[in-house]
Design a protein around this motif. Sequence first.
Motif, mmCIF file in Angstrom:
data_model
loop_
_atom_site.group_PDB
_atom_site.id
_atom_site.type_symbol
_atom_site.label_atom_id
_atom_site.label_comp_id
_atom_site.label_asym_id
_atom_site.label_seq_id
_atom_site.Cartn_x
_atom_site.Cartn_y
_atom_site.Cartn_z
ATOM 1 N N UNK A 60 0.803 -1.212 0.000
ATOM 2 C CA UNK A 60 0.000 0.000 0.000
ATOM 3 C C UNK A 60 0.835 1.261 0.000
ATOM 4 N N UNK A 61 1.964 1.239 -0.708
ATOM 5 C CA UNK A 61 2.911 2.358 -0.644
ATOM 6 C C UNK A 61 2.401 3.632 -1.300
ATOM 7 N N UNK A 118 2.692 5.595 2.009
ATOM 8 C CA UNK A 118 3.664 6.576 1.496
ATOM 9 C C UNK A 118 4.391 7.274 2.632
ATOM 10 N N UNK A 119 3.702 7.483 3.756
ATOM 11 C CA UNK A 119 4.342 8.094 4.921
ATOM 12 C C UNK A 119 5.395 7.159 5.511
ATOM 13 N N UNK A 120 5.096 5.857 5.529
ATOM 14 C CA UNK A 120 6.074 4.878 6.018
ATOM 15 C C UNK A 120 7.291 4.847 5.107
ATOM 16 N N UNK A 121 7.053 4.922 3.805
ATOM 17 C CA UNK A 121 8.175 4.948 2.852
ATOM 18 C C UNK A 121 9.050 6.170 3.100
ATOM 19 N N UNK A 144 2.383 -1.680 -7.170
ATOM 20 C CA UNK A 144 1.083 -1.034 -7.268
ATOM 21 C C UNK A 144 -0.007 -2.095 -7.280
ATOM 22 N N UNK A 145 -1.242 -1.677 -7.088
ATOM 23 C CA UNK A 145 -2.353 -2.628 -7.108
ATOM 24 C C UNK A 145 -2.526 -3.264 -8.480
ATOM 25 N N UNK A 146 -2.107 -2.556 -9.534
ATOM 26 C CA UNK A 146 -2.167 -3.147 -10.876
ATOM 27 C C UNK A 146 -1.086 -4.201 -11.062
ATOM 28 N N UNK A 173 0.092 -1.913 5.065
ATOM 29 C CA UNK A 173 -0.719 -0.697 5.107
ATOM 30 C C UNK A 173 -1.766 -0.669 3.998
ATOM 31 N N UNK A 174 -1.801 -1.685 3.155
ATOM 32 C CA UNK A 174 -2.773 -1.727 2.063
ATOM 33 C C UNK A 174 -4.165 -2.029 2.607
#
Length: 309
Positions: A11-12, A18-21, A36-38, A63-64
């Motif tokens: 869930x990046x 994105x905050x974790x990244x 990505x989800x795709x 996180x997704x």
Amino acid sequence: MKKEAKIYIAGHHGMVGSAIVRRLQAEGYENLIFKTSKELDLTNQQAVAHFFKVEQPEYVFLAAAKVGGIMANNTFRADFLYENLMIASNVIHQSYLCGVKKLLFLASSCIYPKFAEQPIKETSLLTGSLEPTNEPYAIAKIIGVKLCENYNRQYGCDFIAAMPTNLYGPNDNYDLQNSHVLPALLRKFHEAKQAKLATVEVWGSGTPMREFMHVDDLADACCFLIQNYSGNDPVNVGTGTDLSILDLANRIKTITGYEGTIVWDSNKPDGTPRKLLDVSLLHDLGWQHKIPLENGIRSVYEAKFLRNR
């Protein structure tokens, strides 16, 4: 975690992921895995199994999730239950099969009973009925928490669960039909100011109490927990303070500079009357939030609506 550790952030692209990244990169971690989800459908068991077999991550931040506000949760009930259930089950099970050293699962404060004693302790889980409007999402998240606990108990894994309070920050969702209350109010007041509207309609009575935390604080807490906590019990992550939706609306009105009138639509649902987390466990571990609410909202508003105009 060693700096060269192979870390998968599921869930990046989302607000939390994105905050974790950002936090991991700021601390010098470079061996990060993104899909990505795709590229990877986390609801697909075979696809997730293949991914873990090929990539062999050492650490996982899960996180997704399919997320949304009251309207979305209450409208797409089956989708919220099914997708979040499959994501949690697939990622946690494959993490066990592939020998992941540590996994952190992001749950939600909505998993607690609607009328839980305030502030809500971790031990309140499964002690009462859930808020009906987001029950399917909450059930899926509860299963994720219990998967972590019981994979630890049966297989000796080191899987932990964090239960964050209401979040806001970069990469939030500002869709008025599907977003949470804080970003929705920011957009409403900003657009009303731009259009010079006399009134802004806000859902509910304004009486419910809510706790809000900047997502960068959550990311910091997640990195702290994965380094410093192991246990079967989930951990609340929040600020330990709350305010009414009425107070929040007035603060956002001031921050955006809107000069009109707030109209409350009492025909719309309020949701849970109060939802304040007891964060004494996290404080005892040695972590506290850093970003004051007023400063956080102002920085988010300026970044989203005022820059690059």
